[in-house]
Design an enzyme around this catalytic site. Structure first.
Site, PDB file in Angstrom:
ATOM      1  N   ASN A  14     149.724 -13.240 113.712  1.00 35.32           N
ATOM      2  CA  ASN A  14     150.159 -14.166 112.662  1.00 35.32           C
ATOM      3  C   ASN A  14     151.046 -13.471 111.641  1.00 35.32           C
ATOM      4  O   ASN A  14     152.267 -13.614 111.672  1.00 35.32           O
ATOM      5  CB  ASN A  14     148.947 -14.792 111.981  1.00 35.32           C
ATOM      6  CG  ASN A  14     149.308 -16.051 111.194  1.00 35.32           C
ATOM      7  OD1 ASN A  14     150.316 -16.108 110.514  1.00 35.32           O
ATOM      8  ND2 ASN A  14     148.478 -17.078 111.297  1.00 35.32           N
ATOM      9  N   ASP A  15     150.460 -12.703 110.741  1.00 32.86           N
ATOM     10  CA  ASP A  15     151.218 -12.115 109.645  1.00 32.86           C
ATOM     11  C   ASP A  15     152.324 -11.173 110.119  1.00 32.86           C
ATOM     12  O   ASP A  15     153.362 -11.058 109.465  1.00 32.86           O
ATOM     13  CB  ASP A  15     150.276 -11.350 108.708  1.00 32.86           C
ATOM     14  CG  ASP A  15     149.254 -12.272 108.059  1.00 32.86           C
ATOM     15  OD1 ASP A  15     149.605 -13.435 107.787  1.00 32.86           O
ATOM     16  OD2 ASP A  15     148.113 -11.831 107.854  1.00 32.86           O
ATOM     17  N   VAL A  16     152.122 -10.500 111.249  1.00 32.58           N
ATOM     18  CA  VAL A  16     153.094  -9.496 111.705  1.00 32.58           C
ATOM     19  C   VAL A  16     154.351 -10.126 112.282  1.00 32.58           C
ATOM     20  O   VAL A  16     155.299  -9.414 112.629  1.00 32.58           O
ATOM     21  CB  VAL A  16     152.460  -8.540 112.747  1.00 32.58           C
ATOM     22  CG1 VAL A  16     151.314  -7.771 112.127  1.00 32.58           C
ATOM     23  CG2 VAL A  16     152.005  -9.285 113.991  1.00 32.58           C
ATOM     24  N   VAL A  17     154.383 -11.476 112.401  1.00 38.25           N
ATOM     25  CA  VAL A  17     155.592 -12.166 112.873  1.00 38.25           C
ATOM     26  C   VAL A  17     156.023 -13.237 111.871  1.00 38.25           C
ATOM     27  O   VAL A  17     156.796 -14.134 112.220  1.00 38.25           O
ATOM     28  CB  VAL A  17     155.370 -12.807 114.268  1.00 38.25           C
ATOM     29  CG1 VAL A  17     155.187 -11.737 115.320  1.00 38.25           C
ATOM     30  CG2 VAL A  17     154.180 -13.773 114.259  1.00 38.25           C
ATOM     31  N   SER A  46     146.009 -12.796 105.764  1.00 40.50           N
ATOM     32  CA  SER A  46     146.537 -12.790 104.396  1.00 40.50           C
ATOM     33  C   SER A  46     146.414 -14.154 103.729  1.00 40.50           C
ATOM     34  O   SER A  46     146.571 -14.266 102.521  1.00 40.50           O
ATOM     35  CB  SER A  46     148.011 -12.369 104.419  1.00 40.50           C
ATOM     36  OG  SER A  46     148.799 -13.371 105.037  1.00 40.50           O
TER      37      SER A  46
END
Length: 473
Positions: free
Chosen positions: A395-398, A436
């Site tokens: 999720n957050d890493v993209v 996050s």
């Protein structure tokens, strides 16, 4: 005299094996042999500690021999439990296991310090002060790692925060240091023993209080930090004991853990103080602003057929893949694509999963070749020329918000440029947010389609769709 020389050489050999093993761990290709090499170094170090018995005077040797049986029992019990548990642990629980083992290392260093502090013949001075510092760091690592384990394992689901918490933590830390200083000044008196006990209570309490307010998303960085703490504590106790093997091993682990911690913090575009003291997650839900567009979904079979007829696919694994234990099915799908001359690569973000290297280990367990697994910096430039990016449980890493939204708590964090691929498919259980708490604007883009469902079930359908297509051809 001969035993003394053998002990010295054994310590040197153990240190060399530690360093060489750590070097081998830098690459997935050689990591396994590096772990084995470092393990042999540990065996040599333990064996050398028993040789110390032959360097002692007769009276001291007789005293230590009474504890030899207990030491052997401890080695057998600890080694047996670790062997059994290590073989049973699931990949999703590996970070928790690492946290526990790291805490045990810090606890061992603190226990060594406690023994040294209880020795009335301790000369005091610098060595005594170093022992207290090692005890402080080891104790913090012990209880902090246990709290990190509880957070990763879901035993503690929310950060514990209250007004004045930082002030209270600061007072506990300062008071613990003051008690240590008083114990050093009163060394050799009955009061020093009482102060040492209070010191350990304060140090253990501070480890708990320091870790409780940190959010689950930051646990990988925290585990790495406590790993550095453990190494530093071991090195300091090695100095106090005048044991070169412990000093070298502690310094190597401490420096490696520190560098890894800083690397992970930079990968999240955050300072270490921000990780420890920012209450990350409290304002996350407010970040991101209004999201334009709407999510669209597609069938697993349609996504699979599209990838089958693509020329290039980049797969981005996340923790959802580990939870679903779908790595074997994923690699089966990859082999079907490769058989159809599709160029398939894997892209790994430095903080993907729950610990450094988590995704690499997950893919290695499934037999994915190392030469198609790429780090973020090595593959990001390939996304604009890629037909399909397949995101699984990440999720957050993209999240493109990290590049564009200055109000987002993840703004500035380097991400994988999946949104720049011609088509993006995201396998996800539902429409929930990442750790996050930030809405991922990638999911609303025109070139992105959601494939809802458990990763194992979705990939099974994808595999079957490609097989049916091949059978009908």
């Amino acid at each position: 005299m001969i035993a003394q020389h053998i002990t010295g050489l054994s310590g040197f050999l153990a240190a060399v094996l530690f360093i060489f093993g750590l070097k081998r761990m830098a690459s997935p290709v050689t990591a396994l042999s590096g772990i084995v090499t470092a393990g042999i170094g540990m065996i040599v170090a333990v064996a050398a500690s028993f040789l110390v018995l032959f360097n002692l005077e007769e009276a001291a040797r007789s005293h230590l021999m009474t504890n030899l049986g207990l030491a052997i029992i401890a080695l057998v019990a600890g080694g047996g439990w670790a062997w059994w548990r290590g073989g049973k642990v699931e990949m999703t629980a590996m970070p928790q296991m690492v946290a526990l083992y790291n805490g045990m290392g810090g606890g061992a260093a603190a226990a060594i310090a406690a023994v040294e502090l209880s020795d009335s013949t301790n000369p005091g001075g610098v060595l005594l002060a170093v022992t207290f510092v090692g005890a402080l760091i080891g104790s913090i690592s012990l209880t902090g790692s246990v709290i990190a384990w509880a957070k990763l394992d879901g035993r503690i689901r929310k950060p514990l925060r209250f007004p004045g918490q930082r002030v209270l933590n600061g007072l506990i830390f300062v008071a613990t240091l003051a008690i240590a200083a008083a114990a050093v000044a009163l060394h050799g008196t009955p009061a020093a023993v009482t102060l040492a006990v209070v010191f350990f209570i304060g140090a253990l309490l501070f480890g708990i209080m320091m870790t409780l307010p940190i959010g689950g998303a930051d646990m990988p960085v925290v585990i790495s930090l406590y790993n550095a703490f453990t190494g530093l504590a071991v090195g300091l106790e090695g100095y106090a004991l005048q044991n070169p093997a412990l000093m070298i091993a502690g310094m190597v682990v401490g420096s490696a853990g520190t560098l890894l911690t800083l690397l992970m913090a930079r990968s999240m575009n955050r300072s270490l103080t921000n990780v420890l003291f920012s209450n990350f997650g409290d304002t996350a839900a407010a970040g991101g602003g209004d999201v334009q567009g709407q999510m669209t979904s597609t069938d697993p079979g349609d996504a699979a057929i599209n990838m089958r007829y693509s020329s290039s696919v980049i797969i981005i694994p996340g923790y959802g893949l580990a939870v679903a234990q779908a790595q074997q099915k994923l690699y089966e799908f990859v082999k079907l694509l490769q058989a159809a001359d599709v160029d398939v690569k894997f892209a790994i973000h430095p903080v993907a999963g729950r610990m450094p290297g988590h995704m690499n280990v997950l893919l290695a367990e499934a037999g994915v070749p190392y030469d198609i697994i790429y780090d973020m910096d090595d593959i990001n430039e390939d996304f604009p020329n890629t037909d399909v990016a397949l995101v699984i449980g990440a999720n957050d890493v993209v999240n493109p918000s990290a590049r564009t939204d200055t109000s987002s708590p993840i703004y500035g964090m380097p991400i994988l440029d999946a949104d720049k691929a011609r088509q993006v498919y995201v396998i996800k259980r539902g429409q929930g947010k990442g750790y996050s708490g930030v809405e991922n604007i990638l999911f609303y883009q025109e070139n992105c389609s959601m494939v809802y469902g458990d990763a194992q079930a979705v990939l099974t359908q994808m595999v079957q769709s490609v097989k049916d297509l091949a059978a009908a051809a």
